[in-house]
Scaffold this active site. Sequence first.
Site, mmCIF file in Angstrom:
data_model
loop_
_atom_site.group_PDB
_atom_site.id
_atom_site.type_symbol
_atom_site.label_atom_id
_atom_site.label_comp_id
_atom_site.label_asym_id
_atom_site.label_seq_id
_atom_site.Cartn_x
_atom_site.Cartn_y
_atom_site.Cartn_z
ATOM 1 N N CYS A 6 58.081 2.400 -14.346
ATOM 2 C CA CYS A 6 57.116 2.215 -13.253
ATOM 3 C C CYS A 6 57.805 2.592 -11.947
ATOM 4 C CB CYS A 6 56.618 0.774 -13.177
ATOM 5 S SG CYS A 6 55.642 0.495 -11.666
ATOM 6 N N LYS A 12 47.235 -4.460 -0.108
ATOM 7 C CA LYS A 12 46.794 -3.424 0.814
ATOM 8 C C LYS A 12 45.364 -3.013 0.514
ATOM 9 C CE LYS A 12 50.756 -0.957 2.506
ATOM 10 N NZ LYS A 12 51.604 0.223 2.288
ATOM 11 N N HIS A 61 55.308 -8.874 6.437
ATOM 12 C CA HIS A 61 54.074 -9.661 6.407
ATOM 13 C C HIS A 61 54.402 -11.147 6.237
ATOM 14 C CE1 HIS A 61 54.455 -10.077 2.070
ATOM 15 N NE2 HIS A 61 54.361 -8.778 1.872
ATOM 16 N N CYS A 112 51.742 -0.925 -16.098
ATOM 17 C CA CYS A 112 52.687 -1.839 -15.471
ATOM 18 C C CYS A 112 51.990 -3.178 -15.249
ATOM 19 C CB CYS A 112 53.143 -1.260 -14.129
ATOM 20 S SG CYS A 112 53.915 -2.500 -13.081
ATOM 21 N N CYS A 133 57.818 -0.367 -9.339
ATOM 22 C CA CYS A 133 58.816 -1.428 -9.560
ATOM 23 C C CYS A 133 60.223 -0.866 -9.651
ATOM 24 C CB CYS A 133 58.555 -2.172 -10.863
ATOM 25 S SG CYS A 133 56.947 -2.890 -10.981
ATOM 26 N N HIS A 159 57.105 -12.274 3.701
ATOM 27 C CA HIS A 159 58.488 -12.065 4.152
ATOM 28 C C HIS A 159 58.842 -13.096 5.232
ATOM 29 C CE1 HIS A 159 57.158 -7.749 3.193
ATOM 30 N NE2 HIS A 159 57.994 -8.079 2.227
ATOM 31 N N LYS A 163 44.878 -12.749 -3.442
ATOM 32 C CA LYS A 163 46.205 -12.151 -3.441
ATOM 33 C C LYS A 163 46.294 -11.192 -2.252
ATOM 34 C CE LYS A 163 49.383 -9.686 -6.202
ATOM 35 N NZ LYS A 163 49.857 -8.866 -7.179
HETATM 36 O O1 ME8 Z 1 61.639 -7.451 -3.732
HETATM 37 N N1 ME8 Z 1 54.345 -15.042 -0.811
HETATM 38 O O2 ME8 Z 1 61.719 -6.777 -1.531
HETATM 39 P P1 ME8 Z 1 60.245 -7.097 -1.010
HETATM 40 C C1 ME8 Z 1 55.585 -15.485 -0.585
HETATM 41 N N2 ME8 Z 1 63.933 -5.462 -1.970
HETATM 42 N N3 ME8 Z 1 56.650 -14.683 -0.403
HETATM 43 C C2 ME8 Z 1 56.461 -13.357 -0.472
HETATM 44 C C3 ME8 Z 1 55.188 -12.810 -0.719
HETATM 45 C C4 ME8 Z 1 54.085 -13.722 -0.881
HETATM 46 N N4 ME8 Z 1 52.843 -13.331 -1.091
HETATM 47 N N5 ME8 Z 1 55.317 -11.475 -0.719
HETATM 48 C C5 ME8 Z 1 56.623 -11.191 -0.483
HETATM 49 C C6 ME8 Z 1 62.211 -6.901 -2.802
HETATM 50 N N6 ME8 Z 1 57.328 -12.328 -0.315
HETATM 51 C C7 ME8 Z 1 63.628 -6.423 -2.969
HETATM 52 C C8 ME8 Z 1 64.553 -7.627 -2.901
HETATM 53 S S1 ME8 Z 1 66.987 -8.730 -2.934
HETATM 54 C C9 ME8 Z 1 68.503 -8.277 -3.446
HETATM 55 C C10 ME8 Z 1 65.996 -7.299 -3.115
HETATM 56 C C11 ME8 Z 1 58.759 -12.423 0.025
HETATM 57 O O3 ME8 Z 1 60.142 -6.437 0.315
HETATM 58 C C12 ME8 Z 1 59.526 -13.206 -1.018
HETATM 59 O O4 ME8 Z 1 60.727 -13.641 -0.452
HETATM 60 O O5 ME8 Z 1 59.243 -6.790 -2.049
HETATM 61 C C13 ME8 Z 1 59.804 -12.124 -2.042
HETATM 62 O O6 ME8 Z 1 60.814 -12.499 -2.954
HETATM 63 C C14 ME8 Z 1 60.205 -10.994 -1.138
HETATM 64 O O7 ME8 Z 1 59.324 -11.126 0.000
HETATM 65 C C15 ME8 Z 1 60.073 -9.618 -1.761
HETATM 66 O O8 ME8 Z 1 60.301 -8.666 -0.743
#
Ligand code: ME8
Length: 632
Positions: A127, A299, A19, A144, A130, A22, A296
């Site tokens: 959780c 989903k 999304h 959580c 998480c 990411h 925010k």
């Molecule tokens: O946490 N605004 O993966 P994840 C800005 N797999 N950036 C956002 C966002 C938002 N609303 N939502 C997500 C994980 N991101 C672990 C990471 S690393 C060794 C393991 C981005 O799929 C942002 O970069 O939940 C956030 O840190 C990341 O997606 C979390 O991706």
Amino acid sequence: MSGTFYLTTPIYYVNDAPHLGHAYTTILADAMTRYRRLAGDETHFLTGTDEHGDKIAQAAAKAGISAQAMADQNSAQFRRAWDALGLGYDDYIRTTEDRHQKVVQAILQKLWDAGEIYLGKYGGHYCFGCERFYTDKEIVDGKCPDHLTTLTWIEEENYFFKMSKYQGWLIDTIQGRPDLVRPERYRNEVLGFLRDPLLDLSISRPRTRLEWGIPLPFDDRFVTYVWFDALLNYVSALGGPGDPRFEKFWPHAHHLIAKDILKPHAIYWPCMLKAAGLDLYRHLNVHGYWTIEGQKMSKSLGNVFPAVAPAEKYGIDAYRYFVLREMTFGLDADFSEAAFVTRLNADLANDLGNLVARATTLIASHAREAGAPGPATADEETVRAAAAEARRLLDEAMAEFAFQRGLAAIWEFIGAVNRYVDTTQPWSLARKPAERPRLDRVLVTLADALGYLGIVLEPFVPGAAGKIRAALGMTAPPRLADATVGRLDRLPPVQKLSGLFPRVEDRKPAVAEPGAASPAAAAGTLSIADFGKVELRVAEVLAAEPVPKSRKLLKLTVSLGSEQRTVVAGIAGHYAPADLVGKKVVVVANLQPATLMGIPSQGMVLAGSTEGDGALAVLTLDRDLPAGARVR
Ligand code: ME8
């Protein structure tokens, strides 16, 4: 500056589709590596997917497919999204790959042999969303704090990493390296976490509960905790310690993450590296969170913004520009289509697109008879100095990942060039044969300024920057070192380039359902009563002066008859201060005060303007009226 630069994004979970959030992090990483390459660095940009753990196992079970099948599908989907957005990652790591698992197991074995890991018992509130236990202090109403779901009490035998012993070292390190975690607010947050005792970290999950993970090399009844596995991707993707790629890039590692995963990156990861005898990363760069139209992304609200959607509708460059410019690095920002369209029209179509169209058209239509340009004057010096200043500010901003400041600096320069065209009026010079050398000087300066933009815009809007360079016949790979104005002394062949960023017509007011909203609102009109709320008054300009460090703003002191006010107006590009003094203008007198460049402004001066050539005129009176007279 030339060196080595290694930049990583988080590896994204494969239980979901990519999304906007990411995409943002991955676009930032792309823009930053492009910038460092432009500056002469050898760069390496890593992204990928995080594929183990409860979260994925559960999502796969729900979808009725194997965890591996889910990981394959979704990892490919992330990769396709980044390819569709033209993001130039050098490597794409998946934690289910052999090359990763080998390094994870080798490091676990090393830590086990060194006595950094022990078998213990643990009971805690867990959780599943998480994938972690929560301490009593973190739990909110038994739930959580992130997912707001009820936690499950789990008691089990597990392996622990002796993280607690690194607490003192970590605090000293963060205090000794003030920009290790940045911006500063996140460094303070980490030091805040570290005021509480740091506990040992459970790094295994019993296979009786979870099969989907990397087996511990010294006890295969357990798999590795997903965060311990995931963080190591940054090292495993380089082949691990001893690999030449690791030796080359690891000393220059920068991580880019959002604030949601600060703790694992700023606490677990440094301790893991220290225990494994590896150097700490150079910087952890932390950005804020995007909300969608003020809410925010979630989903349940159904407002999760697909990663590629804005590019499909408005183009990749416009998407990149908007997110890079709109979010102040480190703070949260809001994504709204209205704000997107406003920036696209104002900054890209108007400021940049019109300049490129105007300048290339002028040059192309006068190139044939071009001769040696006349001497440079103060006007050219202004453009040259503005270019140098923008470069300085850009470099300073990019060293801190302050993308929005870097872009603002480039747009200041674009403003200066637009004013240069207005001041020098090349179209009138072209009508006077005697002015031909002067015209050529102006055209050469414009070609130079466009060449500069074709270089400095490359990290941010690479498509447009490439078109600008192509129009100027610049075929060599762009280099930041060449981004100066004042280099050309002859007009190069230039092709006309218009429609770089077509304007998006402002959305029409929604057509009302019969009997729905009020007729006035439905037609997008204003009632006379509503208009009456706007207090317009005649004001006499008593004094005017430029606002320091701003090329757009003038500070006016005006009289409304019974009172004097300060009004800051964005008209410096069109009026010299002296031209305004004594004029009677019209101001909005009941506007909420605002502070512009540190100056409180108590009202707004009305002016008309055209979109096309950016002409502007302040409204004055047809006959004299006293200051303070009401305008309706
Ligand atoms: O946490 N605004 O993966 P994840 C800005 N797999 N950036 C956002 C966002 C938002 N609303 N939502 C997500 C994980 N991101 C672990 C990471 S690393 C060794 C393991 C981005 O799929 C942002 O970069 O939940 C956030 O840190 C990341 O997606 C979390 O991706």
